[in-house]
Design a protein around this motif. Structure first.
Motif, PDB file in Angstrom:
ATOM      1  N   ILE A  98       3.963  -3.421   2.514  1.00  0.00           N
ATOM      2  CA  ILE A  98       3.917  -3.309   1.163  1.00  0.00           C
ATOM      3  C   ILE A  98       2.435  -3.905   0.616  1.00  0.00           C
ATOM      4  CG2 ILE A  98       4.719  -3.811  -1.138  1.00  0.00           C
ATOM      5  CD1 ILE A  98       7.618  -3.081   0.355  1.00  0.00           C
ATOM      6  N   ASN A  99       2.652  -5.493   1.068  1.00  0.00           N
ATOM      7  CA  ASN A  99       1.255  -6.190   0.259  1.00  0.00           C
ATOM      8  C   ASN A  99      -0.035  -5.484   0.969  1.00  0.00           C
ATOM      9  OD1 ASN A  99       3.092  -7.894  -0.885  1.00  0.00           O
ATOM     10  ND2 ASN A  99       3.382  -9.013   0.620  1.00  0.00           N
ATOM     11  N   GLY A 100       0.000  -4.923   2.284  1.00  0.00           N
ATOM     12  CA  GLY A 100      -0.978  -4.567   2.839  1.00  0.00           C
ATOM     13  C   GLY A 100      -1.752  -3.293   1.932  1.00  0.00           C
ATOM     14  N   TYR A 109       3.982   1.217  -8.243  1.00  0.00           N
ATOM     15  CA  TYR A 109       2.552   1.443  -8.275  1.00  0.00           C
ATOM     16  C   TYR A 109       2.077   2.705  -7.949  1.00  0.00           C
ATOM     17  CZ  TYR A 109       4.154  -3.443  -7.617  1.00  0.00           C
ATOM     18  OH  TYR A 109       4.666  -4.486  -7.648  1.00  0.00           O
ATOM     19  N   ARG A 140      -1.015  -2.528  -1.088  1.00  0.00           N
ATOM     20  CA  ARG A 140      -0.784  -2.630  -2.458  1.00  0.00           C
ATOM     21  C   ARG A 140      -2.376  -3.382  -2.686  1.00  0.00           C
ATOM     22  NH1 ARG A 140       1.701  -5.603  -6.728  1.00  0.00           N
ATOM     23  NH2 ARG A 140      -0.097  -4.662  -7.756  1.00  0.00           N
ATOM     24  N   ASN A 141      -2.909  -4.093  -1.757  1.00  0.00           N
ATOM     25  CA  ASN A 141      -4.214  -4.668  -1.556  1.00  0.00           C
ATOM     26  C   ASN A 141      -5.296  -3.684  -1.293  1.00  0.00           C
ATOM     27  OD1 ASN A 141      -3.197  -7.185  -2.357  1.00  0.00           O
ATOM     28  ND2 ASN A 141      -2.916  -7.827  -0.394  1.00  0.00           N
ATOM     29  N   LEU A 147       6.850   0.230  -3.014  1.00  0.00           N
ATOM     30  CA  LEU A 147       5.528   0.574  -3.418  1.00  0.00           C
ATOM     31  C   LEU A 147       5.711   1.421  -4.865  1.00  0.00           C
ATOM     32  CD1 LEU A 147       3.698   1.242  -0.138  1.00  0.00           C
ATOM     33  CD2 LEU A 147       3.180  -0.564  -2.010  1.00  0.00           C
ATOM     34  N   ASP A 207       7.342  -5.937   4.130  1.00  0.00           N
ATOM     35  CA  ASP A 207       6.666  -6.746   3.079  1.00  0.00           C
ATOM     36  C   ASP A 207       5.284  -6.705   3.348  1.00  0.00           C
ATOM     37  OD1 ASP A 207       8.963  -7.111   1.589  1.00  0.00           O
ATOM     38  OD2 ASP A 207       8.996  -9.330   2.278  1.00  0.00           O
ATOM     39  N   ASP A 208       5.050  -7.001   4.612  1.00  0.00           N
ATOM     40  CA  ASP A 208       3.500  -6.846   5.096  1.00  0.00           C
ATOM     41  C   ASP A 208       2.786  -5.684   4.860  1.00  0.00           C
ATOM     42  OD1 ASP A 208       3.847  -9.529   6.041  1.00  0.00           O
ATOM     43  OD2 ASP A 208       4.130  -8.876   8.420  1.00  0.00           O
ATOM     44  N   ASN A 255      -5.720  -2.454   1.676  1.00  0.00           N
ATOM     45  CA  ASN A 255      -6.053  -2.312   3.273  1.00  0.00           C
ATOM     46  C   ASN A 255      -6.056  -1.259   3.727  1.00  0.00           C
ATOM     47  OD1 ASN A 255      -5.740  -2.746   6.100  1.00  0.00           O
ATOM     48  ND2 ASN A 255      -5.744  -4.826   5.642  1.00  0.00           N
TER      49      ASN A 255
END
Ligand SMILES: Nc1nc2c(ncn2[C@@H]2O[C@H](COP(=O)(O)OP(=O)(O)OP(=O)(O)O)[C@@H](O)[C@H]2O)c(=O)[nH]1
Ligand SMILES: Nc1nc2c(ncn2[C@@H]2O[C@H](COP(=O)(O)OP(=O)(O)OP(=O)(O)O)[C@@H](O)[C@H]2O)c(=O)[nH]1
Ligand SMILES: [Mg+2]
Ligand SMILES: [Mg+2]
Lengths: 343, 343
Positions: free
Chosen positions: A24-26, A63, A28-29, A60, A21-22, A31
């Motif tokens: 995926i979120n990273g 997106y 997407r943001n 992901l 999850d880290d 980073n």
């Protein structure tokens, strides 16, 4: 930028520790460090990473797909990297976010020539709107291509809307890159067609546009002549892409002449192919081809790595060459052995 | 001839009754009826004939390989059959024995266009030095190509030293024929390059020589111009065959002009490629490709006809198109199902 570079170094330490999850979120943001980590995961040969990397990718997937994927090929020294630097900067300046990747089948043998140590994209790789990733190392062309396709998806999820993929004309690399991009650019040099002779067969026919590169200084006039010669040859060829006429253009990455025009040509290409449905159609058939080629590769890998097959095939093959049995009979024999043994 | 035709009819009655040794001896003795029977056996789809046909082929294998295998392609109406009639007769007249075969991927769909009912090789098929066999009917291109390769071997064992294979540019047929011949001729028509546009990509690059056909009457001058245009394009292309320059020639099967010269070109090609080793090299790699393609075909056939795969693959494929999972994950899934089930 600097902050992210810092993160990259820290994250590198406990790379495998980052949760799905880290990542995926990273990504997407947007980073960059997280994107780099996710790519490293996807490129990993270790089978323990395979599951995790597929989970990240699947998370992901919603997106992805929103970029223009562009392949750039040409003989060594054609100026691909320099062109990508110039073209990429222009695209950033007109509002895009650009990711640069490489498919380099030579890298596993020679240690890599494109986007390697001697990368010439110094400015582009400093640009916060761009992301430059060297060629994945090692593995077969099939493996490299899987990694590159998945890296494209990661970059898209991270918000890059233009993906530039550099490749050199070794083996089947152009065909492989053609099968993963929307638009394929061939960089050529001047010399009254002589380069064409050195070019592999069929490459011209893969291209959506031809760029006669290094059209500057003393070379400019010659480049214009070469362009006309190519346009004559191109006139005889069926277009690669429905509704699009392949043409030659001149450009210089030094003077910048022609770069803006090529961005316009690209825009035009995308508009036409999106309108006539070819863009979507090609994307779909590329997905299909990707799926089926992975299935075929695996079926063959299993067969050819089977101990009995490895032992018997060379003998059977020799018999075929010596005219002792037909390929049909030989194939039946070896397949019989495989089937009997199970896999 | 007449005696052999009589035999043919008799033999036809108890076709499947003929023993393996009878067939082997009959073919070796150049008995046309026996040759026709052996070809029918090789072409059979019935699995009970497969064993027998492989035994016949293996018995004849020592007497094969001594011909020149020639592929002839061109768009429908290019005059392939008429050309083969003229070229084949000339080759007979200078001492050869000529067999004519066809690879026609359209035959399973349309009932066959080349060498079918409307064959135009009336004279050649009457010639005792020639043997004309229509296209094998039914089956996939892969199946047809296996049959044709095996028929080539049978014709060679029967003493034919030139094999002419007609094919039309449908699907992958030219690529398939190229992979079974020593020399590949492309028949083109006049029209200032416009035909090239209608031609499939890459076909020009398969050819060892190009013939601008129907160079007679009002058309002759235009044919000479077209020839020059092709020679210009060919100049830009890498040769298909080591040490051999691909050129365009003009010929007319009506007037006979150019036919003798083409036989001379062929002779020259064979001499050069036999001397530089390319002839043998290509034959060997063709055998290898034949063997490996049969293995691959069978692995895929087994996989895709597996009930579980047939049931699950469409759903999994759909998920890929909808962006619900990556091709990598999808491939792993379907291969997992296949492996679990065994085959
Ligand atoms: N005159 C001129 N030289 C250029 C131009 N672009 C690149 N070059 C020079 O051409 C050489 C090769 O450039 P690269 O960008 O490394 O070429 P490449 O195609 O990426 O090469 P590989 O990655 O090794 O295959 C370098 O010396 C560049 O400075 C240009 O627009 N004009
Ligand atoms: N003027 C002229 N016409 C020819 C010549 N050769 C063939 N033709 C004509 O061209 C037409 C097509 O000839 P075919 O030999 O059937 O052509 P093909 O390429 O075998 O055709 P398919 O087998 O149907 O693909 C016929 O009407 C022939 O009479 C030639 O040398 N000169
Ligand atoms: Mg480079
Ligand atoms: Mg015909």
């Amino acid at each position: 930028m600097d902050e992210q570079r810092g993160k990259d170094r820290t994250a590198g330490k406990n790379r495998s520790g980052k949760g799905i999850d880290d990542l995926i979120n990273g990504v997407r943001n947007g980073n960059r460090a997280m994107l780099a980590q996710a790519i490293t995961l996807v490129e990993s040969h270790a089978s323990k990473h395979a599951e995790k990397s597929q989970n990240v990718l699947n998370g992901l997937l919603p997106y992805t797909g929103n970029s223009i994927r562009i392949g750039i090929t040409g003989v060594p020294g054609a100026g691909k990297s320099t062109f990508i630097e110039a073209f990429g900067q222009h695209l950033c300046n007109i509002g895009h976010r650009v990711a640069v990747l490489a498919v380099d089948p030579s890298s596993s043998i020679t240690g890599g020539s494109i986007l390697g140590d001697k990368t010439r994209m110094e400015q582009l790789s400093q640009d916060p709107r761009a992301f430059v990733r060297p060629s994945p190392s090692g593995g077969t062309l099939g493996g490299v291509s899987r990694k590159t396709r998945e890296t494209i998806l990661l970059c898209e999820a991270a918000g890059y809307d233009i993906i530039l993929i550099e490749t050199i004309g070794v083996g089947q690399s152009e065909v492989v890159v053609r099968s993963m991009v929307d638009y394929f650019l061939l960089l050529m040099l001047t010399g009254a067609g002589d380069e064409l002779q050195g070019m592999k067969k069929g490459v011209l026919e893969l291209a959506d546009s031809i760029v006669i590169h290094k059209a500057d200084g003393d070379n400019k006039q010659k480049a214009l002549t070469t362009k006309e010669e190519y346009n004559q040859i191109l006139h005889f060829m069926k277009p690669t892409t429905n509704g699009w006429e392949v043409r030659a253009y001149t450009a210089s990455s030094y003077s910048g002449e022609g770069i803006k025009e090529l961005a316009g040509t690209l825009e035009c290409f995308i508009e036409i192919t999106k309108k006539n449905g070819f863009f979507e159609e090609r994307r779909k058939s590329q997905l299909k081809e990707w799926l089926y080629s992975m299935i075929r590769d695996d079926l063959e890998r299993r067969f050819f790595s089977h101990p009995k097959v490895k032992k018997e095939l060379p003998l059977i093959e020799q018999n075929v060459y010596l005219g002792k049995e037909t390929p049909t009979k030989a194939a039946r024999e070896i397949l019989g052995i495989y089937k009997e043994e199970g896999d």
